[in-house]
Design a protein around this motif. Structure first.
Motif, PDB file in Angstrom:
ATOM      1  N   ASP A 145      -1.027  -3.811   4.040  1.00 32.87           N
ATOM      2  CA  ASP A 145      -1.786  -2.637   3.604  1.00 32.87           C
ATOM      3  C   ASP A 145      -0.897  -1.607   2.920  1.00 32.87           C
ATOM      4  N   PRO A 183      -9.822  -3.905  -1.920  1.00 33.93           N
ATOM      5  CA  PRO A 183      -8.654  -3.541  -1.117  1.00 33.93           C
ATOM      6  C   PRO A 183      -8.674  -4.117   0.291  1.00 33.93           C
ATOM      7  N   HIS A 227      -2.753  -3.643  -1.048  1.00 30.98           N
ATOM      8  CA  HIS A 227      -3.358  -4.669  -0.206  1.00 30.98           C
ATOM      9  C   HIS A 227      -3.196  -6.043  -0.855  1.00 30.98           C
ATOM     10  N   ASP A 232      -5.555  -4.513  -4.340  1.00 31.72           N
ATOM     11  CA  ASP A 232      -5.006  -3.440  -5.174  1.00 31.72           C
ATOM     12  C   ASP A 232      -3.493  -3.512  -5.022  1.00 31.72           C
TER      13      ASP A 232
END
Length: 414
Positions: free
Chosen positions: A122, A148, A102, A99
């Motif tokens: 992250d 993710p 990530h 996403d």
């Protein structure tokens, strides 16, 4: 486990490690040429707008936006910086985004024989974590993000050992994965495009676990390519050729341009053949396919050096040729429909192709010069889109709306 198709993966990996020395020599000439072309295109565009102002009411499509912070050239000219002393070399792979926060990539500290590692963020690139990839040191690895926190990686070695590994916790732990054969790909799974012509059936990964499912039958089209820029709810689109021929120099090229679409995960397909040799690339796939909603669809390619646009308004059932065109030579074509309905076309995907951008806000009736930037080859991810310029660009562009993009720098790895 079924034998995997990794044709082209080694070449793609080596391309990321190979300096483009010829491009270093020609960079100054190309930049001067771009400035001249931009000036000519601007004058021609202003003249054209003045000439049709009485009859045309639609505004020129806005350029793709970039965040206000400083970003590098969209496709920077590759090269090397000479140094007096040997420096540590870190080789990184193509970024893979789960996403907008990530992002993962594989890396090593030398060209061959070094342990392969992964790196991941992250928080959109503010902090990076690293760890070992549990594959042989001589393996080539194609790292993909399925969600993710979920990563899958195909690998093969010089001794022809192949396999898949997956991590569902952002790289903290890994396991071997066996590909399961299915008649239809599960809804909601991430489609995985091939790194070369798709002789193997389409593959998808579970975004929660990294489990893999593959269709029992390969695409019917030759040299087929999955269209990865299409939103997941628009169906599965494949572009390719209806046949092949062998050139005098031994090269195999596609003939007969076509696309296929499936609305049920690959169980059934509908197909459309185009009357011209419409191609977006010399290597793989037929025309470039662009759609936002799965209903208004464009098929774009080159025919004898000229850009040709076909358009469908019923999800690929019927097609008509649009009037827009441009001289693109042998450049590789990419295309997408932005959220505002503007068709964006990129001709040339590397610095060596001297790339140019075009846009249409009238269904392909006219194509106008646009600033070079991301947006013509996006990958939908939860929360937005990601686009890379691999191998010339090692980072990635991220966008929440498909219009405004921010640059994600590759990490300074330890």
């Amino acid at each position: 486990m079924p034998e995997l198709d990794f044709r082209g993966l080694d070449a793609a990996a080596q391309a990321g490690f190979k300096p483009h020395f010829a491009q270093v020599v020609t960079v100054a000439r190309r930049r001067r040429s771009r400035r001249r072309l931009l000036a000519v295109a601007t004058v021609a565009l202003l003249a054209g707008v003045a000439g049709v102002a009485a009859t045309r009411t639609d505004p020129a499509p806005p350029p793709p936006g970039l965040a206000p912070d400083r970003t590098p050239d969209f496709i920077p000219t590759p090269g090397i910086t000479p140094t007096a002393e040997p420096r540590r070399q870190v080789n990184t792979g193509q970024p893979a985004a789960g996403d907008l926060s990530h992002v993962y990539l594989r890396w090593s500290e030398c060209r061959t024989g070094c342990p392969l590692r992964w790196a991941g963020t992250d928080d959109g690139g503010r902090h990076w974590r690293t760890g070992p990839l549990p594959v042989p040191d001589d393996a080539n690895v194609d790292l993909r993000s399925a969600g993710p926190g979920t990563i899958v990686a195909a690998y093969y070695t010089r001794s022809f050992a192949t396999g898949w590994i997956a991590s569902a916790d952002g790289g903290a732990s890994w396991r071997e994965v066996t590909v399961r054969r299915v008649d239809a790909l599960p809804a909601g799974w991430r489609l995985l495009g091939s790194s070369g012509p798709a002789a193997e059936p389409l593959l998808a990964a579970d975004p929660a676990t990294g489990d893999l499912a593959q269709l029992t039958r390969p695409p019917a089209l030759r040299m087929a390519a999955l269209v990865e820029s299409v939103p997941a709810d628009a169906g599965v689109w494949v572009s390719g050729f209806t046949g092949e021929r062998t050139e005098a120099d031994g090269r195999i090229v596609g003939v007969g341009s076509a696309i296929e679409v499936s609305r049920d995960g690959g169980r059934t397909w509908s197909r459309h053949d185009f009357p011209e040799g419409l191609t977006a690339s010399d290597d793989v796939g037929g025309p470039a396919v662009a759609t936002w909603d799965g209903q208004t669809v464009y098929a774009i390619g080159r025919v004898r050096g000229a850009l040709v646009v076909w358009r469908s308004t019923d999800g690929g059932g019927t097609w008509g040729r649009a009037a827009g065109t441009a001289v693109v030579g042998q450049r590789t074509i990419r295309a997408a429909v932005r959220p505002d309905g503007v068709l964006t076309v990129q001709a040339g995907i590397s610095a060596g192709e001297d790339p140019m951008m075009l846009a249409s806000s009238d269904g392909g009736a006219t194509l106008r010069p646009a600033p070079l930037g991301p947006g013509a080859d996006p990958r939908p991810v939860p929360g937005g889109f990601v686009q890379t310029g691999w191998p010339d660009s090692k980072g990635a562009w991220l966008s929440a709306d498909g219009l405004t993009w921010t640059w994600l720098d590759p990490p300074e790895l330890p």
